[in-house]
Design a protein around this motif. Structure first.
Motif, PDB file in Angstrom:
ATOM      1  N   GLY A 180       6.588  89.754  62.096  1.00  0.00           N
ATOM      2  CA  GLY A 180       7.304  88.907  61.160  1.00  0.00           C
ATOM      3  C   GLY A 180       6.690  87.532  61.105  1.00  0.00           C
ATOM      4  O   GLY A 180       5.909  87.152  61.976  1.00  0.00           O
ATOM      5  N   GLU A 181       7.034  86.803  60.055  1.00  0.00           N
ATOM      6  CA  GLU A 181       6.551  85.438  59.930  1.00  0.00           C
ATOM      7  C   GLU A 181       7.487  84.645  59.036  1.00  0.00           C
ATOM      8  O   GLU A 181       8.247  85.213  58.251  1.00  0.00           O
ATOM      9  CB  GLU A 181       5.120  85.384  59.404  1.00  0.00           C
ATOM     10  N   ALA A 182       7.427  83.341  59.204  1.00  0.00           N
ATOM     11  CA  ALA A 182       8.248  82.433  58.414  1.00  0.00           C
ATOM     12  C   ALA A 182       7.619  81.048  58.473  1.00  0.00           C
ATOM     13  O   ALA A 182       6.827  80.753  59.370  1.00  0.00           O
ATOM     14  CB  ALA A 182       9.670  82.372  58.970  1.00  0.00           C
ATOM     15  N   SER A 183       7.974  80.216  57.513  1.00  0.00           N
ATOM     16  CA  SER A 183       7.541  78.823  57.553  1.00  0.00           C
ATOM     17  C   SER A 183       8.627  77.960  56.917  1.00  0.00           C
ATOM     18  O   SER A 183       9.450  78.440  56.132  1.00  0.00           O
ATOM     19  CB  SER A 183       6.202  78.625  56.837  1.00  0.00           C
ATOM     20  N   ALA A 184       8.618  76.697  57.302  1.00  0.00           N
ATOM     21  CA  ALA A 184       9.554  75.721  56.754  1.00  0.00           C
ATOM     22  C   ALA A 184       8.797  74.418  56.546  1.00  0.00           C
ATOM     23  O   ALA A 184       7.991  74.017  57.386  1.00  0.00           O
ATOM     24  CB  ALA A 184      10.722  75.501  57.707  1.00  0.00           C
ATOM     25  N   ARG A 185       9.067  73.768  55.422  1.00  0.00           N
ATOM     26  CA  ARG A 185       8.432  72.483  55.120  1.00  0.00           C
ATOM     27  C   ARG A 185       9.520  71.456  54.824  1.00  0.00           C
ATOM     28  O   ARG A 185      10.479  71.748  54.105  1.00  0.00           O
ATOM     29  CB  ARG A 185       7.516  72.604  53.910  1.00  0.00           C
ATOM     30  N   HIS A 186       9.341  70.273  55.405  1.00  0.00           N
ATOM     31  CA  HIS A 186      10.283  69.178  55.188  1.00  0.00           C
ATOM     32  C   HIS A 186       9.513  67.897  54.904  1.00  0.00           C
ATOM     33  O   HIS A 186       8.368  67.751  55.329  1.00  0.00           O
ATOM     34  CB  HIS A 186      11.157  68.963  56.429  1.00  0.00           C
ATOM     35  N   ASP A 187      10.156  66.973  54.215  1.00  0.00           N
ATOM     36  CA  ASP A 187       9.531  65.693  53.912  1.00  0.00           C
ATOM     37  C   ASP A 187       9.782  64.659  55.005  1.00  0.00           C
ATOM     38  O   ASP A 187       9.707  63.468  54.764  1.00  0.00           O
ATOM     39  CB  ASP A 187      10.045  65.164  52.559  1.00  0.00           C
ATOM     40  N   GLN A 219       2.220  73.735  63.762  1.00  0.00           N
ATOM     41  CA  GLN A 219       2.833  72.575  63.118  1.00  0.00           C
ATOM     42  C   GLN A 219       1.744  71.738  62.479  1.00  0.00           C
ATOM     43  O   GLN A 219       0.666  71.560  63.051  1.00  0.00           O
ATOM     44  CB  GLN A 219       3.578  71.715  64.137  1.00  0.00           C
ATOM     45  N   ARG A 220       2.040  71.225  61.312  1.00  0.00           N
ATOM     46  CA  ARG A 220       1.158  70.251  60.661  1.00  0.00           C
ATOM     47  C   ARG A 220       2.047  69.137  60.132  1.00  0.00           C
ATOM     48  O   ARG A 220       2.974  69.384  59.352  1.00  0.00           O
ATOM     49  CB  ARG A 220       0.383  70.904  59.518  1.00  0.00           C
ATOM     50  N   THR A 221       1.815  67.908  60.591  1.00  0.00           N
ATOM     51  CA  THR A 221       2.590  66.755  60.156  1.00  0.00           C
ATOM     52  C   THR A 221       1.628  65.693  59.643  1.00  0.00           C
ATOM     53  O   THR A 221       0.673  65.348  60.332  1.00  0.00           O
ATOM     54  CB  THR A 221       3.442  66.181  61.299  1.00  0.00           C
ATOM     55  N   THR A 222       1.891  65.198  58.447  1.00  0.00           N
ATOM     56  CA  THR A 222       1.061  64.144  57.884  1.00  0.00           C
ATOM     57  C   THR A 222       1.635  62.789  58.276  1.00  0.00           C
ATOM     58  O   THR A 222       2.819  62.666  58.563  1.00  0.00           O
ATOM     59  CB  THR A 222       0.992  64.252  56.350  1.00  0.00           C
ATOM     60  N   VAL A 223       0.781  61.769  58.287  1.00  0.00           N
ATOM     61  CA  VAL A 223       1.223  60.428  58.643  1.00  0.00           C
ATOM     62  C   VAL A 223       2.293  59.979  57.646  1.00  0.00           C
ATOM     63  O   VAL A 223       2.085  60.026  56.444  1.00  0.00           O
ATOM     64  CB  VAL A 223       0.044  59.432  58.653  1.00  0.00           C
ATOM     65  N   GLY A 224       3.446  59.585  58.198  1.00  0.00           N
ATOM     66  CA  GLY A 224       4.519  59.070  57.372  1.00  0.00           C
ATOM     67  C   GLY A 224       5.135  60.060  56.405  1.00  0.00           C
ATOM     68  O   GLY A 224       5.830  59.678  55.473  1.00  0.00           O
ATOM     69  N   GLY A 225       4.891  61.359  56.634  1.00  0.00           N
ATOM     70  CA  GLY A 225       5.372  62.285  55.618  1.00  0.00           C
ATOM     71  C   GLY A 225       5.828  63.629  56.092  1.00  0.00           C
ATOM     72  O   GLY A 225       6.623  63.744  57.013  1.00  0.00           O
ATOM     73  N   ALA A 226       5.312  64.640  55.472  1.00  0.00           N
ATOM     74  CA  ALA A 226       5.817  66.007  55.567  1.00  0.00           C
ATOM     75  C   ALA A 226       5.418  66.728  56.849  1.00  0.00           C
ATOM     76  O   ALA A 226       4.361  66.474  57.423  1.00  0.00           O
ATOM     77  CB  ALA A 226       5.336  66.802  54.371  1.00  0.00           C
ATOM     78  N   THR A 227       6.300  67.650  57.254  1.00  0.00           N
ATOM     79  CA  THR A 227       6.043  68.526  58.389  1.00  0.00           C
ATOM     80  C   THR A 227       6.209  69.970  57.938  1.00  0.00           C
ATOM     81  O   THR A 227       7.204  70.319  57.297  1.00  0.00           O
ATOM     82  CB  THR A 227       7.030  68.251  59.543  1.00  0.00           C
ATOM     83  N   THR A 228       5.235  70.792  58.292  1.00  0.00           N
ATOM     84  CA  THR A 228       5.327  72.231  58.061  1.00  0.00           C
ATOM     85  C   THR A 228       5.247  72.918  59.414  1.00  0.00           C
ATOM     86  O   THR A 228       4.359  72.623  60.213  1.00  0.00           O
ATOM     87  CB  THR A 228       4.187  72.744  57.156  1.00  0.00           C
ATOM     88  N   VAL A 229       6.188  73.816  59.678  1.00  0.00           N
ATOM     89  CA  VAL A 229       6.187  74.615  60.903  1.00  0.00           C
ATOM     90  C   VAL A 229       6.048  76.071  60.483  1.00  0.00           C
ATOM     91  O   VAL A 229       6.756  76.537  59.594  1.00  0.00           O
ATOM     92  CB  VAL A 229       7.486  74.405  61.722  1.00  0.00           C
ATOM     93  N   ARG A 230       5.115  76.777  61.134  1.00  0.00           N
ATOM     94  CA  ARG A 230       4.885  78.198  60.849  1.00  0.00           C
ATOM     95  C   ARG A 230       5.145  79.015  62.105  1.00  0.00           C
ATOM     96  O   ARG A 230       4.823  78.584  63.214  1.00  0.00           O
ATOM     97  CB  ARG A 230       3.457  78.418  60.381  1.00  0.00           C
ATOM     98  N   LEU A 231       5.688  80.205  61.900  1.00  0.00           N
ATOM     99  CA  LEU A 231       6.013  81.132  62.987  1.00  0.00           C
ATOM    100  C   LEU A 231       5.429  82.490  62.658  1.00  0.00           C
ATOM    101  O   LEU A 231       5.532  82.964  61.520  1.00  0.00           O
ATOM    102  CB  LEU A 231       7.534  81.254  63.112  1.00  0.00           C
ATOM    103  N   ARG A 232       4.804  83.119  63.645  1.00  0.00           N
ATOM    104  CA  ARG A 232       4.384  84.523  63.543  1.00  0.00           C
ATOM    105  C   ARG A 232       4.787  85.215  64.827  1.00  0.00           C
ATOM    106  O   ARG A 232       4.700  84.623  65.906  1.00  0.00           O
ATOM    107  CB  ARG A 232       2.864  84.647  63.350  1.00  0.00           C
ATOM    108  N   VAL A 233       5.248  86.456  64.706  1.00  0.00           N
ATOM    109  CA  VAL A 233       5.636  87.250  65.872  1.00  0.00           C
ATOM    110  C   VAL A 233       5.131  88.669  65.708  1.00  0.00           C
ATOM    111  O   VAL A 233       4.861  89.130  64.596  1.00  0.00           O
ATOM    112  CB  VAL A 233       7.174  87.277  66.078  1.00  0.00           C
ATOM    113  N   ASP A 234       5.037  89.375  66.826  1.00  0.00           N
ATOM    114  CA  ASP A 234       4.681  90.792  66.824  1.00  0.00           C
ATOM    115  C   ASP A 234       5.331  91.425  68.051  1.00  0.00           C
ATOM    116  O   ASP A 234       5.548  90.756  69.064  1.00  0.00           O
ATOM    117  CB  ASP A 234       3.160  90.968  66.876  1.00  0.00           C
TER     118      ASP A 234
END
Length: 178
Positions: free
Chosen positions: A137-144, A65-80
């Motif tokens: 597999g892998e996936a990511s999602a980004r939100h504001d 997860q990476r979240t900026t102050v007051g802003g966006a969040t990105t969550v990444r997933l990897r599996v095997d």
């Protein structure tokens, strides 16, 4: 005694999953991973499989997860180690995993709602993927927007997109930024 300390440290590391998290002036960043274990396994894990045919014991998961102050969040997933070619639905859930698949509660929603029209990839964190021919597999999602304190605690792997059946769960230390 040294062997007992080492074994205890290994068990503690497995229970917590591997990973790092940091709160910084710029926001919050985290990465954690674990191997799936069945409910009641001799060595428990932060990653629990409820259906070993869909999420085999010892399959691997990593969430970042990476979240900026007051802003966006990105969550990444990897599996095997997943079933090759299988399509999985994955969502961030409200509570930690438990022996009962329902323990993780419902999906985290940016705008909490009981209206089915609000069950969307814009209002929730969806990380659906199809495992490749090797089971990765892998996936990511980004939100504001970012998570609210204590309201996002796990990633649940569902049997398939559109299914409510929970095949596995991974307790994740999601964070938030002011």
């Amino acid at each position: 005694m040294v062997a007992g300390i080492c074994a205890g440290a290994v068990v503690a590391a497995l229970l917590a999953g591997g990973g790092t998290n940091t709160g910084t002036p710029d926001g919050y960043s985290m990465r954690t991973d674990a191997r799936f274990a069945p409910v009641g396994a001799l060595v428990p894990s932060a990653a629990v499989t409820y259906d070993t045919k869909l999420v085999p014991a010892a399959a691997w998961i990593e969430v970042g997860q990476r979240t900026t102050v007051g802003g966006a969040t990105t969550v990444r997933l990897r599996v095997d180690g997943m079933v090759p070619g299988h399509a999985y639905a994955v969502h961030v859930h409200q509570k930690p995993c438990g022996a009962d698949p329902a323990a993780a509660g419902g999906h985290f929603q940016h705008k909490p709602s009981t209206d089915p029209a609000d069950v969307t990839a814009d209002n929730e964190v969806w990380l659906d993927f199809t495992a490749d021919e090797h089971g990765a597999g892998e996936a990511s999602a980004r939100h504001d927007w970012n998570f609210r304190e204590g309201e996002a605690s796990s990633v649940v792997i569902h049997e398939m997109p559109g299914s409510k059946v929970r095949a596995a769960c991974f307790t994740v230390p999601f964070g938030w930024a002011p």
